[in-house]
Design a protein around this motif. Structure first.
Motif, short mmCIF file in Angstrom:
data_model
loop_
_atom_site.label_atom_id
_atom_site.label_comp_id
_atom_site.label_asym_id
_atom_site.label_seq_id
_atom_site.Cartn_x
_atom_site.Cartn_y
_atom_site.Cartn_z
N HIS A 1 0.80 -1.21 0.00
CA HIS A 1 0.00 0.00 0.00
C HIS A 1 0.84 1.27 0.00
CE1 HIS A 1 -2.64 -3.12 2.01
NE2 HIS A 1 -3.23 -2.87 0.86
N LEU B 1 0.56 4.08 -2.88
CA LEU B 1 0.33 5.49 -2.57
C LEU B 1 1.40 6.36 -3.23
CD1 LEU B 1 -1.30 7.57 -0.94
CD2 LEU B 1 0.25 7.15 0.99
N ARG C 1 0.54 9.24 -5.99
CA ARG C 1 0.88 10.63 -5.68
C ARG C 1 1.84 11.22 -6.70
NH1 ARG C 1 1.57 10.91 0.96
NH2 ARG C 1 -0.67 11.24 1.41
N CYS D 1 -5.24 6.33 -4.23
CA CYS D 1 -4.71 6.92 -2.99
C CYS D 1 -5.67 6.65 -1.83
CB CYS D 1 -4.51 8.42 -3.17
SG CYS D 1 -3.06 8.89 -4.13
N CYS D 2 -6.94 6.81 -2.07
CA CYS D 2 -7.94 6.58 -1.03
C CYS D 2 -7.91 5.13 -0.56
CB CYS D 2 -9.32 6.95 -1.56
SG CYS D 2 -10.66 6.69 -0.38
N LEU E 1 -4.66 4.52 1.48
CA LEU E 1 -4.69 5.18 2.79
C LEU E 1 -5.66 4.49 3.74
CD1 LEU E 1 -4.60 8.87 1.55
CD2 LEU E 1 -2.82 7.72 2.88
N CYS E 2 -6.74 3.95 3.22
CA CYS E 2 -7.66 3.20 4.08
C CYS E 2 -6.99 1.98 4.66
CB CYS E 2 -8.90 2.79 3.29
SG CYS E 2 -10.03 4.16 2.94
N ARG F 1 -5.33 5.59 7.61
CA ARG F 1 -5.21 7.05 7.52
C ARG F 1 -6.48 7.58 6.85
NH1 ARG F 1 0.75 7.18 4.87
NH2 ARG F 1 0.28 9.39 4.57
N GLU G 1 -6.89 11.42 5.54
CA GLU G 1 -6.28 11.71 4.24
C GLU G 1 -7.06 11.02 3.12
OE1 GLU G 1 -1.94 11.36 4.13
OE2 GLU G 1 -2.00 11.04 6.31
N ALA G 2 -7.55 9.80 3.40
CA ALA G 2 -8.34 9.09 2.38
C ALA G 2 -9.61 9.86 2.04
CB ALA G 2 -8.67 7.68 2.88
N HIS H 1 -8.88 12.68 -0.48
CA HIS H 1 -8.74 12.21 -1.86
C HIS H 1 -10.10 11.82 -2.44
CE1 HIS H 1 -4.38 12.19 -2.51
NE2 HIS H 1 -4.24 11.82 -1.24
#
Length: 641
Positions: free
Chosen positions: A565, A569, A573, A595-596, A599-600, A604, A607-608, A611
């Protein structure tokens, strides 16, 4: 004497077939008795195609003048031809050694020492050695090395023999068109028109090939050959050390120049000038296969696909100048059907093209020394295999597409798009394998889960996919490039790990080629494209950005599948941070969603959520993605490069 190699001229982009011609024998006044006679006999036999007789005469001559570079050069050329043109590497080594000797003698003479080496070599010239080296490299499809040699000769072409300069310019035109160097090719074409005016213009002949009538009604110039009297004694403009190439007529030269003008116009998307030049060529020769191919290409660019097919059907499928014209015919038919989105029909035509291409070697005797170089120079297998692989990929046959792309990799390994397609194919194979495994699992539609906690703390724990054999057996991703030559000795499989390596190779090649190019920034390229002033090399530079973005997106997806992951990411990015990608809303949606997702998995959620909100702001693009199938993340990006 000095023997000269001629390049193989192929269908829609070349002229005459490979043959060895003999320029006028240049005699040394200090030659031993009998040497000039042997040279004349060898030259006559070579010009008549009697290679064995020429070789025997040169063997006798070599005993008398074993250190003469001209004799060694002619002997090496004849030995190569007698051997069936199957060992070009040996001939390249001989030519390189002779060139080094000539350059050493020239340096010795310029220094004023005047040693025995310079006296022995006499008036030997390295230009013919360089030209023959370039011809061999061209036939070996090493176009970059060939172009480097020819451009060096062209930059100092005045001292070069007139007829040799004529050959150098036409070969340089072929190589520059193959490598999309249209601006440089236009300069060479202009030089040919200026320098060979006696062959490119005839007084009284109009541009379309018709003749003007004189006052008494008779043709001012009559037949074109009669008008020039065959070949002028001073052909082309100045005295040459070699005899005139009497097998080349002035109208053939003008026809070739018109063809090159048409090719340049087609590459520049200039339909009006292309049509004019093609019409001039067809008027000169109604059954000109190359002209019909170019005319079909013109209708292809105009998206008049049915008319393009009709023109191809009228073209000759048999041509003495290129034995592989039938393969090009079926390849062009496949390209037209690809644009019509008839991928199965296009695949059929590309398969037929490969069958015709195989006929190049069917008439040759079996030999352990390899195939003849003239046949290899006409081989279009790698290009056609790439085209067929793309159709197989678009029609859902990913494993067959992978095999075709592996064959194409032998020649196209420096093309970023080639590595992108290989990476996409590996992803498609993985998606298909996952679909087959889900279909075979019992209780389809019921998710396995574990309930943890009670009340407000109750949670459903879904499996993370650790039991997925495709993911468990996948090797860790690395950034090491894949060598194309190693694919022949080590069988590779369309795995995720191999796909990641292919995508990394695509990124590396994009960065390298963009750094070495002299084109402007992305914004200037987009502006030129909007104004319609984009050149072919600039168009290729613009395509590199699209290949890079798609490779980053595929890398992020593959990292998510492999549960890496953090790496997923990072790839997503990097795509979002690219300032050039701001106007690519469809790619940005995928990047935000990836990204979502990453981050999940990294817990996080804040942040997710950011996005996800940015993806929702894109509106219509997200709606079209949501309405697509689950595999749209792969299939939707595949066809955009």
């Amino acid at each position: 004497g000095a023997f000269c190699l001629h390049p193989k001229r192929g269908t829609s982009r070349h002229g005459k077939p490979l043959k060895l011609t003999l320029p006028r024998v240049m005699q040394n006044h200090e030659a031993e008795e009998g040497a000039p006679e042997l040279a004349v006999l060898a030259g006559s036999a070579f010009a008549d195609g009697e290679l064995q007789g020429a070789w025997q005469q040169l063997q006798k001559l070599l005993k008398q003048r074993e250190h003469d570079p001209k004799v060694l050069h002619n002997y090496a050329i004849t030995e190569y031809a007698v051997g069936g043109s199957r060992d070009p590497r040996k001939l390249l080594n001989v030519l390189e050694k002779l060139r080094q000797r000539v350059e050493d003698a020239r340096a010795e003479a310029e220094s004023g020492e005047g040693g025995t080496l310079s006296e022995l070599l006499g008036d030997a010239d390295a230009s013919l050695l360089l030209y023959n080296t370039a011809v061999l490299l061209y036939q070996l499809k090493q176009y970059s090395r060939c172009r480097s040699i020819l451009e060096d000769m062209y930059s100092n072409i005045e001292p070069v023999d007139e007829f040799l300069a004529f050959k150098v310019c036409f070969l340089l035109l072929d190589v520059q068109l193959l490598q999309r160097q249209t601006e440089k090719a236009q300069d060479v074409l202009s030089y040919l028109e200026r320098s060979y005016a006696t062959l490119t213009k005839i007084d009284g002949v109009k541009e379309n090939g018709t003749t003007e009538a004189s006052a008494d009604g008779s043709p001012a110039s009559g037949d074109i050959k009669a008008a020039v009297g065959g070949v002028p004694s001073d052909w082309p403009n100045k005295r040459s050390a070699r005899r005139p190439p009497t097998d080349i007529t002035p109208e053939e030269v003008r026809g070739a120049l018109n063809l090159y003008k048409a090719k340049l116009s087609l590459m520049a998307r200039s339909s009006k000038s292309s049509k004019r030049e093609i019409k001039t060529t067809l008027n000169a020769c109604a059954q000109n296969t190359t002209g019909l191919f170019l005319k079909s290409n013109l209708e292809y660019q105009r998206q008049n696909y049915r008319k393009a097919i009709k023109l191809l059907g009228n073209s000759c499928q048999k041509n003495d100048r290129d034995p592989n014209v039938a393969a090009l015919y079926f390849n062009n038919m496949g390209c037209i059907h690809h644009c019509m989105r008839r991928h199965n029909a296009a695949c059929f035509y590309f398969t037929r093209a490969l069958q015709e291409n195989h006929q190049l070697y069917s008439k040759q005797e079996d030999s352990q020394d390899g195939v003849a170089l003239p046949s290899f120079s006409c081989d279009r297998r790698c290009e056609v295999e790439y085209n067929r692989g793309l159709q197989l990929l678009l029609s859902g046959r990913a494993e067959q597409a992978f095999a075709s792309f592996q064959t194409a990799l032998l020649l196209l390994h420096r093309q970023p798009r080639m590595w992108l397609r290989l990476g996409e194919t590996c992803m498609a194979v993985y998606v298909q394998q996952q679909a087959q495994q889900r279909a075979q699992q019992p209780g389809q539609g019921t998710a396995r889960h574990v309930v943890l906690g009670q009340g407000s703390s109750r949670r459903l724990l879904l499996p993370a996919g650790a039991d997925d054999p495709a993911r468990t057996n996948a090797a860790p991703a690395t950034d090491e490039p894949v060598e194309a030559s190693s694919s022949a000795s080590v069988a590779v499989a369309p795995t995720l790990a191999y796909g990641v390596k292919c995508l990394n190779n695509a990124l590396l090649l994009c960065d390298t080629q963009r750094a070495s190019s002299s084109h402007g920034e992305y914004s200037s390229l987009v502006a030129a494209n909007a104004q319609g002033t984009l050149t072919l090399s600039e168009e290729y530079a613009l395509e590199l950005y699209a290949v890079e973005w798609l490779a980053l997106l595929q890398l992020s997806w593959s990292a998510l599948v492999q549960e890496d992951h953090l790496q997923a990411l990072a790839w997503a990015r990097r795509l979002l941070q690219s300032t050039e990608c701001l106007d690519q809303s469809n790619l940005k949606v995928y990047a935000h969603l990836y990204c979502c997702d990453a981050l999940c998995h990294l817990s996080r959620s804040d942040e997710a959520e950011q996005h996800l909100a940015q993806a929702l702001q894109l509106g219509d693009t997200l709606t079209s993605i949501a309405s697509a199938s689950a595999g749209a993340a792969f299939g939707g990006t595949e066809g955009e490069a």
